[in-house]
Design a protein around this motif. Sequence first.
Motif, PDB file in Angstrom:
ATOM      1  N   VAL A 439       0.844  -1.198   0.000  1.00 16.56           N
ATOM      2  CA  VAL A 439       0.000   0.000   0.000  1.00 16.56           C
ATOM      3  C   VAL A 439       0.877   1.244   0.000  1.00 16.56           C
ATOM      4  N   ARG A 440       1.926   1.185   0.807  1.00 18.46           N
ATOM      5  CA  ARG A 440       2.799   2.350   0.922  1.00 18.46           C
ATOM      6  C   ARG A 440       3.705   2.525  -0.283  1.00 18.46           C
ATOM      7  N   SER A 441       3.731   1.530  -1.162  1.00 13.96           N
ATOM      8  CA  SER A 441       4.462   1.777  -2.419  1.00 13.96           C
ATOM      9  C   SER A 441       3.607   2.643  -3.345  1.00 13.96           C
ATOM     10  N   VAL A 442       2.309   2.736  -3.057  1.00 16.87           N
ATOM     11  CA  VAL A 442       1.420   3.583  -3.854  1.00 16.87           C
ATOM     12  C   VAL A 442       1.162   4.905  -3.151  1.00 16.87           C
ATOM     13  N   VAL A 443       0.787   4.809  -1.843  1.00 15.13           N
ATOM     14  CA  VAL A 443       0.403   6.003  -1.108  1.00 15.13           C
ATOM     15  C   VAL A 443       1.563   6.452  -0.232  1.00 15.13           C
ATOM     16  N   GLY A 444       2.042   7.632  -0.481  1.00 14.76           N
ATOM     17  CA  GLY A 444       3.147   8.163   0.313  1.00 14.76           C
ATOM     18  C   GLY A 444       2.689   9.338   1.156  1.00 14.76           C
ATOM     19  N   LEU A 445       3.474   9.655   2.176  1.00 15.87           N
ATOM     20  CA  LEU A 445       3.100  10.721   3.104  1.00 15.87           C
ATOM     21  C   LEU A 445       4.322  11.583   3.389  1.00 15.87           C
ATOM     22  N   VAL A 446       4.147  12.893   3.299  1.00 16.17           N
ATOM     23  CA  VAL A 446       5.170  13.805   3.811  1.00 16.17           C
ATOM     24  C   VAL A 446       4.623  14.336   5.127  1.00 16.17           C
ATOM     25  N   GLU A 447       5.279  13.968   6.215  1.00 18.80           N
ATOM     26  CA  GLU A 447       4.734  14.271   7.532  1.00 18.80           C
ATOM     27  C   GLU A 447       4.853  15.755   7.881  1.00 18.80           C
ATOM     28  N   GLN A 448       4.129  16.122   8.942  1.00 19.03           N
ATOM     29  CA  GLN A 448       4.165  17.521   9.397  1.00 19.03           C
ATOM     30  C   GLN A 448       5.585  17.986   9.660  1.00 19.03           C
ATOM     31  N   VAL A 523       0.277   8.321  -5.186  1.00 21.80           N
ATOM     32  CA  VAL A 523      -0.602   9.141  -4.342  1.00 21.80           C
ATOM     33  C   VAL A 523       0.270   9.755  -3.263  1.00 21.80           C
ATOM     34  N   LEU A 524       0.199  11.075  -3.127  1.00 24.90           N
ATOM     35  CA  LEU A 524       1.069  11.731  -2.163  1.00 24.90           C
ATOM     36  C   LEU A 524       0.232  12.574  -1.207  1.00 24.90           C
ATOM     37  N   ILE A 525       0.400  12.312   0.086  1.00 27.09           N
ATOM     38  CA  ILE A 525      -0.320  13.083   1.093  1.00 27.09           C
ATOM     39  C   ILE A 525       0.650  14.078   1.721  1.00 27.09           C
ATOM     40  N   LEU A 526       0.254  15.337   1.775  1.00 29.07           N
ATOM     41  CA  LEU A 526       1.075  16.371   2.397  1.00 29.07           C
ATOM     42  C   LEU A 526       0.338  16.820   3.650  1.00 29.07           C
ATOM     43  N   ASP A 527       0.865  16.428   4.828  1.00 28.03           N
ATOM     44  CA  ASP A 527       0.173  16.708   6.079  1.00 28.03           C
ATOM     45  C   ASP A 527       0.661  18.030   6.667  1.00 28.03           C
ATOM     46  N   GLU A 528      -0.172  19.059   6.558  1.00 28.64           N
ATOM     47  CA  GLU A 528       0.129  20.374   7.142  1.00 28.64           C
ATOM     48  C   GLU A 528       1.564  20.811   6.850  1.00 28.64           C
ATOM     49  N   PRO A 529       1.913  20.993   5.609  1.00 29.23           N
ATOM     50  CA  PRO A 529       3.310  21.329   5.318  1.00 29.23           C
ATOM     51  C   PRO A 529       3.757  22.646   5.954  1.00 29.23           C
ATOM     52  N   THR A 530       2.809  23.511   6.306  1.00 27.00           N
ATOM     53  CA  THR A 530       3.222  24.820   6.832  1.00 27.00           C
ATOM     54  C   THR A 530       3.174  24.883   8.351  1.00 27.00           C
ATOM     55  N   ALA A 531       2.924  23.732   9.009  1.00 28.45           N
ATOM     56  CA  ALA A 531       2.732  23.771  10.463  1.00 28.45           C
ATOM     57  C   ALA A 531       3.960  24.298  11.201  1.00 28.45           C
ATOM     58  N   ASN A 532       5.148  23.929  10.725  1.00 26.04           N
ATOM     59  CA  ASN A 532       6.355  24.348  11.443  1.00 26.04           C
ATOM     60  C   ASN A 532       7.145  25.386  10.645  1.00 26.04           C
TER      61      ASN A 532
END
Lengths: 589, 603
Positions: A439-448, A523-532
């Motif tokens: 699953v993670r080879s398809v859906v990636g995440l850039v954490e906060q 698929v790329l998820i960007l979780d609150e890129p501006t939080a920090n």
Amino acid sequence: MRGVSAETREVLRLAQPSPRQFAPGLIMAVVTGLAAVGLLATAAWLITRASDMPPIMYLNVAIVGVRFFALSRAGFRYGERLASHDAAFRSLARLRVAIYRRLVPLAPDGLAGTRRGDLLSRLVSDVDQLQDLPLRVVSPALTAVIVAALSVTTVWIILPLAGVTLLISLILAAVVGSLVQSRISSAVDEEIAPRRAALDDAVMDTLGRIDVLTAFSALDSRVATIQAADASLRTAQLRRALGSGVVAALVSLLAGLATVAALYYGVPALVFVANSNEIPGLGWGVFTGPYLAMVVLIPIAVFEVFQSLPQALSAWRVVRTSAERVASVAPTTVPPEIPGFVTVDVAGSAGTRRDSTRSHLSVFTGLTLDNAGASWPGATSPALNGFSLTLNPGDRLLLEGTSGSGKTTLAHLLVRFLEFTGTYRINNVDVHSLDADDVRSVVGLVEQSPHLFDDSIRQNLVFALPDATDAQLHSVLVRVGLDAWVAERGGLDSPVGERGTLVSGGQAQRLGLARALLHNFPVLILDEPTANVDPGFADELVRDILTAASDTNRAIILISHVPVDPALVTVRMSLSSVDSASVSRTTVG
Amino acid sequence: MATSPLDPRLVRYASAARVFLVVGAFLALAQTATTLLFAWGVANAVGLAVAGAPFAEVLHYVVMVAAAVLARSAVLWLNDVVAARGAASVKSQLRLKLMQALSKLGPSWLSTRNTVHLTTVVGRGLEALDKYFANYVPQLILTAIATPIIVVILFTQDLFTGFVVLITLPLIPLFMALIGRATKAVQAQQWRQLTKLSSGFLDVVEGLSTLTIFGRARRQEQRIASLTNEYRLRTMKVLRMSFLSGFVLELVASLSVALVAVSIGVRLVDGTLTLAIGLFVLLLTPEAYLPLRNVGTQFHAAAEGVAAAEDVFEVLDAASGMSSGRSRKQGALDSSMTDSLGVRRDDQEASANGREFMVTLSGMAPATLMTDIPAFTVRGLTVAHGDIVVLDRLTTSFPAGSLTVITGPSGVGKTTLFSALLGFVKYTGDIGWGDTFFTGAAAARADISWASQKPSLVAGTIAANVSLGQPEVDPAVLAQSLTLAAAESLDPELLLGVGGSGLSGGQAQRVAIARAYYRAIVCKTPVIILDEPTSALDAVTEDLVISGARHFVDEGRTVIIVSHRRSVIAAADVILDLTPPVASSLLATDARAAQIHEAEVSA
């Protein structure tokens, strides 16, 4: 071992070196202890024997013995310390790998209560603390017991009554000493530790915000708070001090009493041998002057070795607490909220199945969630409920919502950090039939706050694509707008600093995006890129990130609670904390 | 403890340490006496018994030994109690002095230091002094007192032993120093790598979720194993050197005992020594080395406490240096040019405008603060961090009863301007009302209510946070402040943890705004400044916060907001754009006037 749970015992077992590695250090430690006792005993024998003025040849063995014990005491001590440290480090390597293996299926959301960063470092320091088990607990305790037992036996052979009193005083010292020690230690745990924590907290709250406290003229009252916390800690520590000295005083008292008892029984027992010159050096059964000196002086040396036992006991408390924490933070079982691994053999039938699912996933055609929900481990109610979503290649979805509305939960659900309820399909394949790694080879995440490893910029990129060329790395850096910055820093091999301290929040986001782009997640998820990120840079960063990541074959989910320029996205959804089912979906443009 | 075994500053800054040292010296004397008594009693008892004396004759020596044993235990216990008391008092004294010093040095000094490190020092760091006082200092005192006494007594009893001990004793510190130097060289070589290797496991564990996302987590097992192995090999290399010092300690002490024992034995055979003296000397010889050996082994345990103490001393030195070195204290008034209200007349401006002075506004009711009063003004305000000029001769004024929004790219000095207004950074130039300016660095602070960019909440209830710095909580003002900050949904009695934990970023931000409003209402401060107040808020809440700020503007106060948010900028009466002009370098000779744009007031 009273009160040690099976899981804790398992952790402790991992920390203890194998007998083969442990034995050399222990043997040398025992020899060191015996040499200390032997040095004093032989010296006492030698001197007392010499006072009879025998021919010097009768003393030669003792003279050699004294020199041998003196040398071996220092030599074996040195060897022992090296051997035992080496063994402890070796078992640390084993322990770290074993604990890491437990963490992998749990990470990140199954690590009970480790969502605060400092608890992870606490875990790691606890693991390292377990080195003390062989070094400061098992080895000194065993050494003390073995040396004491051998010494008691020797004294008992020479003068049974003195042997018995020595044994009794040693046992008393061990039992009473450990009882007093444990009472003091539990007082520390119950009384002193919370006060110390309260003081730490008061200090942290004050120093960390001294500007605000100054601006609100609240600093004096805060200093008074710290003073009060300090006074309360001091009271507890002073109360403990009355007891803490008792152990050392008690051991010293019992050691002295053993000597007094040896004198008390030994002096009347002394047999006067008229013509001592004819008595050879070793005369078992005949209790002469030299043996009196031995039984009187041996207790002094034994208790010196024996003193390490109370210290081992207090080290044991620390080690046990660490082991308990390690066992609770890194359990062997995975909680139900965390996806279990679909066990896949590298070879064999499962491998074939994996290959076939892999080929299913090689081209991303779409992702759907239907009535999906997820819960965090230990939470009473789901953090996300009844959420539906369709995502096609080329979509740029903006997911808005107030904090606590389940945005991050959704991200973690999608990358299979959290188990889900409802339906989740990728390319129309039920995700439950897929390995989480697939699953993670398809859906990636850039954490906060993307983790940057304490290594070079290059190493922080290439683990996403191990065979990446420099040209690829440079082109991705250009895409995320970091090329000039990297060049300024001195190229790809310049360090990012421990925990990325040399990198600002925005640059960390861009590096995080760069490696996600290298990995080429469909698929790329960007979780609150501006939080920090400094608010002044936020808009620019979001624009740059979305521009860099946009691709007709890629779907992007941007999670944000702050406004985002509508022109940058194709779809907007809003999560409300009350009921995630009331998702509003607006197609932009 | 680089140069001296006992830092003189410890005695200077912590009077409790002095008491401890004096009491410790007496206890060391007592301990030495019990050691001598014990050895004397044992040696004579055995000597007499071996010589054939009946038990009754030996008995009083046995009693002497028993008395020595009892006394020794008592002294040991007292030693521990005194050490704990000494450590506790010294820690408290240092802590208090440190906090007072930090209050005095203020945020501007603290901003140049690592706060996290200082926090650790004040809290846990100083606790390491326990070991220093319980284990290290008593042994140090004992070395200074017991060792010379024992050596002298050895000389009186047996000249040869006296010489052996006197010659070998200095070898211990000598070898330790030599080995210490060698170890330091090895450690210096290895240090960077060792630190990196020791934190490597933590790095991998902290990055575990990142590794999982990229499917690389399992591959790290090998890396952890090899990393730890590398760590072992390098550490062992260092340990082989550093354990040498322990080896030398043991070797010198035990070889001397062997040397003394053999020599006594030989001389007893010759008949030139008595058995009692021989045994006494044998028992006493290790005691001469013991304190020094203990100092050596406790050296590292103590070093931690000393390191913490040194950090404390650095702060205390800085604070004492500041009070003597500065001519003008914070907030003090320049008496020659100041009127009774604490406002300095500015010569040039005063003559030009004919104004004698102005009234401090903080005492007045908000209703009287209307537009005919002078504007909050900065003139030629310059702030430099080292060589970098962050704010260059800013001159502007913020009209009363208006909302000024300051914009401009990051790093242009917006937050620095606030720090200067609050007196947190050193600046040149003037701050004041109209053409009358304050003297003293932090004088404007009393007129300002401020919400910082970081919420900086403390442990306690929300009510306690909002009413920070006020002795009592006024429930009506509390409710009003929370409402104006769009935080009325929060329970004022909600208990927050350390650092205000328990609230989301947006909630904490609104509590921080409410805190500023509370102070503004209760202390009637004419100026409210808010630094990025809505950065963590959604658009709806942001509008509520803006209308809250508008309430204070309508009362006639000066409200200044730093923000990048569009809706905040749209709500401004005045926009102060700090973006440096393109050709700013050409204007460098002239005081740079900030560009002030009158913006249309958005209804």
